[in-house]
Design a protein around this motif. Structure first.
Motif, PDB file in Angstrom:
ATOM      1  N   SER A 125     -36.259 -19.450  48.001  1.00  0.00           N
ATOM      2  CA  SER A 125     -37.483 -19.033  47.319  1.00  0.00           C
ATOM      3  C   SER A 125     -37.205 -18.560  45.901  1.00  0.00           C
ATOM      4  CB  SER A 125     -38.163 -17.906  48.110  1.00  0.00           C
ATOM      5  OG  SER A 125     -38.542 -18.338  49.394  1.00  0.00           O
ATOM      6  N   VAL A 126     -36.179 -17.726  45.751  1.00  0.00           N
ATOM      7  CA  VAL A 126     -35.846 -17.193  44.433  1.00  0.00           C
ATOM      8  C   VAL A 126     -35.434 -18.312  43.489  1.00  0.00           C
ATOM      9  CG1 VAL A 126     -34.187 -15.761  43.171  1.00  0.00           C
ATOM     10  CG2 VAL A 126     -35.256 -14.882  45.247  1.00  0.00           C
ATOM     11  N   HIS A 127     -34.650 -19.260  43.968  1.00  0.00           N
ATOM     12  CA  HIS A 127     -34.219 -20.353  43.096  1.00  0.00           C
ATOM     13  C   HIS A 127     -35.381 -21.272  42.732  1.00  0.00           C
ATOM     14  CE1 HIS A 127     -30.077 -19.177  44.197  1.00  0.00           C
ATOM     15  NE2 HIS A 127     -29.784 -19.717  43.028  1.00  0.00           N
ATOM     16  N   ALA A 128     -36.352 -21.434  43.631  1.00  0.00           N
ATOM     17  CA  ALA A 128     -37.532 -22.225  43.286  1.00  0.00           C
ATOM     18  C   ALA A 128     -38.292 -21.570  42.141  1.00  0.00           C
ATOM     19  CB  ALA A 128     -38.439 -22.362  44.512  1.00  0.00           C
ATOM     20  N   VAL A 129     -38.447 -20.252  42.221  1.00  0.00           N
ATOM     21  CA  VAL A 129     -39.122 -19.511  41.154  1.00  0.00           C
ATOM     22  C   VAL A 129     -38.319 -19.596  39.862  1.00  0.00           C
ATOM     23  CG1 VAL A 129     -39.844 -17.213  40.391  1.00  0.00           C
ATOM     24  CG2 VAL A 129     -40.278 -17.942  42.742  1.00  0.00           C
ATOM     25  N   GLU A 130     -37.001 -19.429  39.974  1.00  0.00           N
ATOM     26  CA  GLU A 130     -36.153 -19.422  38.780  1.00  0.00           C
ATOM     27  C   GLU A 130     -36.147 -20.765  38.056  1.00  0.00           C
ATOM     28  OE1 GLU A 130     -32.637 -16.205  38.986  1.00  0.00           O
ATOM     29  OE2 GLU A 130     -32.389 -17.863  40.392  1.00  0.00           O
ATOM     30  N   THR A 131     -36.455 -21.847  38.771  1.00  0.00           N
ATOM     31  CA  THR A 131     -36.542 -23.146  38.104  1.00  0.00           C
ATOM     32  C   THR A 131     -37.562 -23.095  36.976  1.00  0.00           C
ATOM     33  OG1 THR A 131     -35.947 -24.300  40.142  1.00  0.00           O
ATOM     34  CG2 THR A 131     -37.037 -25.597  38.430  1.00  0.00           C
ATOM     35  N   PHE A 132     -38.670 -22.383  37.199  1.00  0.00           N
ATOM     36  CA  PHE A 132     -39.729 -22.277  36.199  1.00  0.00           C
ATOM     37  C   PHE A 132     -39.459 -21.147  35.199  1.00  0.00           C
ATOM     38  CE2 PHE A 132     -41.525 -24.239  39.961  1.00  0.00           C
ATOM     39  CZ  PHE A 132     -42.210 -25.321  39.432  1.00  0.00           C
ATOM     40  N   GLY A 159     -45.466 -13.612  38.229  1.00  0.00           N
ATOM     41  CA  GLY A 159     -44.924 -12.502  37.438  1.00  0.00           C
ATOM     42  C   GLY A 159     -43.773 -12.922  36.554  1.00  0.00           C
ATOM     43  N   GLY A 160     -42.898 -13.782  37.095  1.00  0.00           N
ATOM     44  CA  GLY A 160     -41.728 -14.219  36.335  1.00  0.00           C
ATOM     45  C   GLY A 160     -42.088 -15.049  35.122  1.00  0.00           C
ATOM     46  N   ILE A 161     -43.022 -15.984  35.286  1.00  0.00           N
ATOM     47  CA  ILE A 161     -43.415 -16.829  34.155  1.00  0.00           C
ATOM     48  C   ILE A 161     -44.116 -16.010  33.081  1.00  0.00           C
ATOM     49  CG2 ILE A 161     -45.008 -18.671  33.479  1.00  0.00           C
ATOM     50  CD1 ILE A 161     -44.262 -20.165  35.951  1.00  0.00           C
ATOM     51  N   ALA A 162     -44.918 -15.024  33.508  1.00  0.00           N
ATOM     52  CA  ALA A 162     -45.620 -14.183  32.541  1.00  0.00           C
ATOM     53  C   ALA A 162     -44.640 -13.403  31.666  1.00  0.00           C
ATOM     54  CB  ALA A 162     -46.558 -13.218  33.264  1.00  0.00           C
ATOM     55  N   ALA A 163     -43.505 -12.987  32.248  1.00  0.00           N
ATOM     56  CA  ALA A 163     -42.544 -12.156  31.517  1.00  0.00           C
ATOM     57  C   ALA A 163     -41.489 -12.967  30.775  1.00  0.00           C
ATOM     58  CB  ALA A 163     -41.850 -11.201  32.491  1.00  0.00           C
ATOM     59  N   ALA A 164     -41.255 -14.212  31.184  1.00  0.00           N
ATOM     60  CA  ALA A 164     -40.129 -14.992  30.663  1.00  0.00           C
ATOM     61  C   ALA A 164     -40.071 -15.106  29.140  1.00  0.00           C
ATOM     62  CB  ALA A 164     -40.122 -16.381  31.304  1.00  0.00           C
TER      63      ALA A 164
END
Length: 256
Positions: A55-62, A214-219
């Motif tokens: 799950s984390v790696h799927a999110v980290e791809t973006f 949340g991750g994409i918003a902060a990236a």
């Protein structure tokens, strides 16, 4: 795969907040997105390690794609170092994903985290002494291979392993963080594909959706922060973060 039409958005708000905070830290310091999120998924929510890592790696791809673009735009990337890290990192990531899908790779994690805690304390000591001299790193490809393997097998670790060791070798903090973050996109994309081929959609949960938002918003903010913060305090912050997160992981492993 989660049915987005039936999602209880109020239930995933905490994951959005965690993903945002973790990506701010990761983008600015070159580490901790995987460690923070994997720790919460496994330790707090009881998600199996292989599902948490997938799950984390799927999110980290973006998120790493957005973060990498931010670092490129702010000229935080050393492209020669990038190539020397990225290729062995991808190879190590595939091996790590295969190992985690097949056997329990958690046995070595406390020892790796104890090592990283020591690295963090050393970086903190160097920052306190004002030792931020620049040197050409000598150990790069093996570092990328090990970092990629541990990242996939442990649900996080590329940033702590690679960033901290490059800083130990004397690389410039801002470009080190930007380069490691940008190379991570190719690592996470490969690891995510490997997990997907091995596990299918069952690896991805509603938590993945929240972390992704949340991750994409902060990236995009990470590259700016890394560019603005001076080298000495940046190294100190990396040392503190690495020491605390690694020590906490070791404590959890010993307390079980």
């Amino acid at each position: 795969m989660p049915d987005l039409a039936a999602v209880d958005w109020s239930a995933i708000l905490p994951f959005i907040a965690v993903g945002f905070a973790a990506q701010i830290v990761d983008g600015a310091l070159g580490m901790a997105f995987g460690l923070i999120n994997s720790t919460i998924l496994v330790s707090v929510l009881g998600v199996p390690p292989v599902v948490a890592s997938a799950s984390v790696h799927a999110v980290e791809t973006f998120t790493t794609a957005a973060s990498g673009i931010s670092h490129v735009l702010h000229r935080n990337v050393n492209w020669q170092l990038f190539l020397r890290l990225m290729i062995p990192g991808v190879i190590g990531g595939v091996l790590g994903a295969y190992v985690l899908s097949s056997v329990d790779a958690g046995v070595a994690k406390p020892f790796v985290m104890a090592y990283l805690a020591c690295i963090g304390l050393y970086l903190l000591f160097r920052a306190w002494r004002g030792e931020v001299e620049r040197r050409e790193p000598r150990v790069i490809a093996p570092l990328g291979l090990v970092g990629g393997f541990l990242d996939a097998a442990g649900g996080g670790g590329w940033g702590p392993v690679v960033t901290s060791n490059l800083l130990i070798q004397g690389t410039e903090p801002r470009q080190t963080i930007g380069t490691v973050n940008t190379a991570e996109f190719f690592l996470t994309s490969t690891v995510s594909l490997t997990f997907f081929l091995a596990m299918g959609w069952k690896a991805f949960t509603l938590a993945t959706v929240g972390l992704l938002i949340g991750g994409i918003a902060a990236a995009p903010l990470g590259g700016l922060l890394a560019k603005r913060v001076p080298a000495r305090p940046l190294m100190a912050i990396v040392g503190v973060l690495l020491s605390l997160t690694s020590a906490w992981t070791v404590y959890q492993a010993v307390a079980q």
